[in-house]
Design an enzyme around this catalytic site. Structure first.
Site: not given
Ligand SMILES: Cc1ncc(COP(=O)(O)O)c(C=O)c1O
Length: 342
Positions: A82, A184
């Protein structure tokens, strides 16, 4: 190895400086070998790309102690992939995915004294990140970058069990169609600060963002994806090109299908159908799943049948199975658990 003398159950979710962090530099078109350092400060040009044009992205994952005393982390290869996607979208050089995982492992190994003990509920949060470090005054990508990984111990997300939260439908947008919502990027989080501070001031725990183009479909919150359970027990997760592909959500979908034999639908979810779901939750690394009890849509309330006292029964089954896999009580699918220290 002796653990730091911290009150693990009450350290909260705050930055606490630890002994060592990983740093690698990109210059003249190549990454250097990278090294561990005890220097927790970053010195860069006043005109660095990250400071002027927000050229930065990051990841978040956790290391923790399993019942048999191993220190492990969960699917770091997906964080590496990612982050590579984030870098490509921001015109940043990808840090090789295998080296990303090595850097995570090295950083945790250098800070084993900060990995909370099994049963404390606390974890070691791992923050890999990258930023443009050299001076750019015209709007263009930097030529030099720094990739770093630091860790910080964080307390249990829920003190005294996961209580359902109340969220509001938000009038601000999180991500534009064809924008950067699926990566991200630091900029996504900068723009979410105003809406979340406002939500908290008004008494809500989180914002539910809708799709920016039509405001009819459910996207996500500022830091978690949604899961819904229908009255007949199907798991429904919103599909959109402008939400972050949560690793927790993808793992929950796998657990639902392969461990619990549930039906799963990954599809656009219209806000109009939300009132008909039996359970709702937010999923992400921090809490795994936070149950949602109530959604406020401009004064009109949607109250889920699972109520405000505890997690809904299907959400709980998903939560227990996934955390069981993470903690080593339930056999994990191949490659999900990365052992950092035996
Ligand atoms: C905007 C957003 N959506 C979803 C998630 C959840 O992602 P993950 O399950 O990979 O932590 C996060 C956290 O990383 C996030 O910042």
């Amino acid at each position: 190895m002796e653990k730091k003398n911290l009150d693990w159950s009450s350290i909260g979710f705050n930055y606490r400086q630890t002994d060592a962090r990983f740093v690698a530099n990109y210059k003249n078109g190549a990454w250097d070998e990278g090294t561990m350092t005890d220097d927790a400060t970053v010195v860069i040009s006043e005109c660095a790309g990250v400071l002027q044009y927000a050229q930065t992205c990051f990841e978040g994952l956790k290391a923790y102690t399993t019942e048999d005393g191993k220190v492990v982390c969960f699917r770091p290869d997906l964080n590496a992939a990612r982050m590579a996607d984030s870098c490509r979208r921001l015109e940043m050089p990808v840090y090789p995915e295998d080296k990303f995982v090595d850097a995570v492992v090295k950083t945790v190994q250098a800070n084993l004294a900060y990995v909370p003990p099994f049963g404390s509920g606390a974890t070691l949060y791992i923050r890999p990140y990258m930023f443009g470090s050299d001076a750019v005054i015209g709007v263009k990508p930097s030529e030099e970058y720094q990739f770093r990984v630091f860790v910080t111990p964080v307390g249990p997300y829920f003190q005294g069990g996961a209580k359902p939260i109340t969220i509001r439908v938000c009038d601000y947008d999180r991500a534009a169609p064809h924008g950067t919502g699926h990566i991200k990027a630091g900029l996504n989080y900068a723009m979410s600060l105003y809406p979340i501070v406002e939500a908290h001031r008004l008494g809500y725990d989180e914002n539910m963002y809708l799709d920016a183009a039509t405001r009819t479909k459910v996207e996500e919150t500022g830091g978690a994806n949604f899961i819904f359970i229908t009255k007949d027990g199907t798991l429904v997760t919103p599909k959109s090109d402008s939400i972050l592909p949560s690793i927790t959500r993808r793992s929950i979908v796998y657990v639902a299908e392969h461990y619990l034999g549930m039906k799963v639908e990954h599809r656009p979810v219209y806000f109009d159908e939300v009132k008909d779901f039996a359970e709702c939750g937010l999923c992400g690394t921090a809490a795994v799943i936070s149950p949602v009890g109530k959604i406020d849509d401009h004064g009109k309330e949607i109250c889920f049948p699972s109520g405000m006292d505890e997690m809904g029964p299907v959400t709980k089954k998903l939560y227990d199975t996934l955390t069981g896999i993470q903690m080593g009580h339930i056999e994990a699918p191949e490659g999900w658990i990365k052992v950092i220290s035996e």
